[in-house]
Scaffold this motif. Structure first.
Motif, PDB file in Angstrom:
ATOM      1  N   TYR A 172       0.831  -1.208   0.000  1.00 22.47           N
ATOM      2  CA  TYR A 172       0.000   0.000   0.000  1.00 22.47           C
ATOM      3  C   TYR A 172       0.864   1.256   0.000  1.00 22.47           C
ATOM      4  N   SER A 176       1.174   4.123  -2.844  1.00 21.74           N
ATOM      5  CA  SER A 176       0.906   5.523  -2.516  1.00 21.74           C
ATOM      6  C   SER A 176       2.058   6.415  -2.956  1.00 21.74           C
ATOM      7  N   TYR A 179       1.474   7.121  -6.595  1.00 18.64           N
ATOM      8  CA  TYR A 179       0.417   8.119  -6.748  1.00 18.64           C
ATOM      9  C   TYR A 179       0.909   9.517  -6.373  1.00 18.64           C
ATOM     10  N   TRP A 185      -3.809  12.649  -5.601  1.00 20.81           N
ATOM     11  CA  TRP A 185      -4.211  12.713  -4.194  1.00 20.81           C
ATOM     12  C   TRP A 185      -5.521  11.967  -3.925  1.00 20.81           C
ATOM     13  N   GLU A 187      -6.515   9.226  -5.324  1.00 20.42           N
ATOM     14  CA  GLU A 187      -6.171   7.802  -5.243  1.00 20.42           C
ATOM     15  C   GLU A 187      -5.528   7.473  -3.889  1.00 20.42           C
ATOM     16  N   ILE A 188      -4.721   8.410  -3.385  1.00 20.09           N
ATOM     17  CA  ILE A 188      -4.090   8.187  -2.078  1.00 20.09           C
ATOM     18  C   ILE A 188      -5.146   8.137  -0.983  1.00 20.09           C
ATOM     19  N   LEU A 191      -6.793   4.860  -1.006  1.00 16.33           N
ATOM     20  CA  LEU A 191      -5.956   3.845  -0.365  1.00 16.33           C
ATOM     21  C   LEU A 191      -6.091   3.906   1.149  1.00 16.33           C
ATOM     22  N   ARG A 192      -6.130   5.119   1.693  1.00 15.89           N
ATOM     23  CA  ARG A 192      -6.305   5.281   3.137  1.00 15.89           C
ATOM     24  C   ARG A 192      -7.603   4.636   3.601  1.00 15.89           C
ATOM     25  N   LYS A 202      -0.951   1.814   9.121  1.00 10.83           N
ATOM     26  CA  LYS A 202       0.254   2.087   8.336  1.00 10.83           C
ATOM     27  C   LYS A 202       1.492   1.656   9.102  1.00 10.83           C
ATOM     28  N   TRP A 208       2.593   9.100   6.194  1.00  7.53           N
ATOM     29  CA  TRP A 208       1.723   9.580   5.118  1.00  7.53           C
ATOM     30  C   TRP A 208       2.073  11.009   4.736  1.00  7.53           C
ATOM     31  N   THR A 212       2.872  12.095   0.964  1.00  9.99           N
ATOM     32  CA  THR A 212       2.023  13.030   0.226  1.00  9.99           C
ATOM     33  C   THR A 212       2.620  14.424   0.107  1.00  9.99           C
TER      34      THR A 212
END
Length: 213
Positions: A172, A176, A179, A185, A187-188, A191-192, A202, A208, A212
């Motif tokens: 995952y 990320s 992405y 963002w 898509e991220i 995923l979350r 995580k 994260w 990001t």
């Protein structure tokens, strides 16, 4: 006493042969140990140089030595040489490659940006092996997709890895990263949410915010 009796039963020529075999086995261990030390210290060119010297000395490498030198080829961009050693291991030395050897080749191809070749090998190996090594190979391909900007192949690799191990947090996080590199963002965030739904947390070593930012 048992070992003394054993040597006593051997003729002179047999003893010489046995001692020669023992000496060669000892040499393989020493050479392999030296390869491992250079590998752990990141001196990959020295690993390759030492392996070539090992062959010149007539020492037959074992499986550990081949894994070490193929990995070194991957770190130094010697793709052809790494594949050559892989083939030689099978054809010249009769060693049966397990999943860890294919993982080395996949990593070698990925580091060189040979994503299509790596994808082909992972796909072939997935049909043969259904375990953690297959997941790690898909992970290596996914990481390479991040490095070389192949989003679609990266998504495919992540899906395949998660089909085998749905609770693999590392996959995952790798996805990320792909992405985030391209500002995806939404898509991220998806995923979350997916991780929350599956009850995953995580990796504490991954942030994260770092992913990001």
């Amino acid at each position: 006493m048992a070992s003394v009796a054993y040597w006593g039963r051997l003729g002179k020529s047999s003893i010489c042969q046995a001692l020669d075999t023992m000496e060669r086995e000892r040499d393989v261990v020493l050479w392999t140990s030296m390869l491992a030390v250079y590998g752990r210290n990141g001196d990959f060119e020295k690993v390759i140089e030492l392996f070539k010297e090992m062959l010149r000395e007539g020492i037959s490498p074992d499986g550990v030595a081949f894994v070490t030198v193929i990995s070194a080829c991957g770190h130094t961009g010697h793709v052809k040489l790494g594949i050559q050693y892989f083939k030689s291991m099978v054809l010249d030395y009769g060693l049966e490659p397990g999943p860890e050897y294919y993982s080395c080749i996949v990593d070698l191809l990925c580091r060189a940006g040979e994503l299509k070749r790596a994808w082909k090998m992972v796909t072939e190996m997935t049909h043969k092996e259904n375990g953690s090594y297959s997941v790690s190979m898909w992970g290596a391909l996914l990481n390479a997709c991040y490095e070389f900007g192949n989003i679609e192949l990266g998504k495919f690799a992540a899906r395949k890895a998660l089909e085998m191990d749905p609770h693999n947090v590392r996959i995952y996080v790798l996805l990320s990263n792909v992405y985030a590199k391209f500002g995806m963002w939404d898509e991220i965030e998806q995923l979350r949410e997916l991780m929350k739904e599956t009850g995953l947390k995580k990796d504490v070593g991954c942030s994260w915010i770092e992913i990001t930012s």
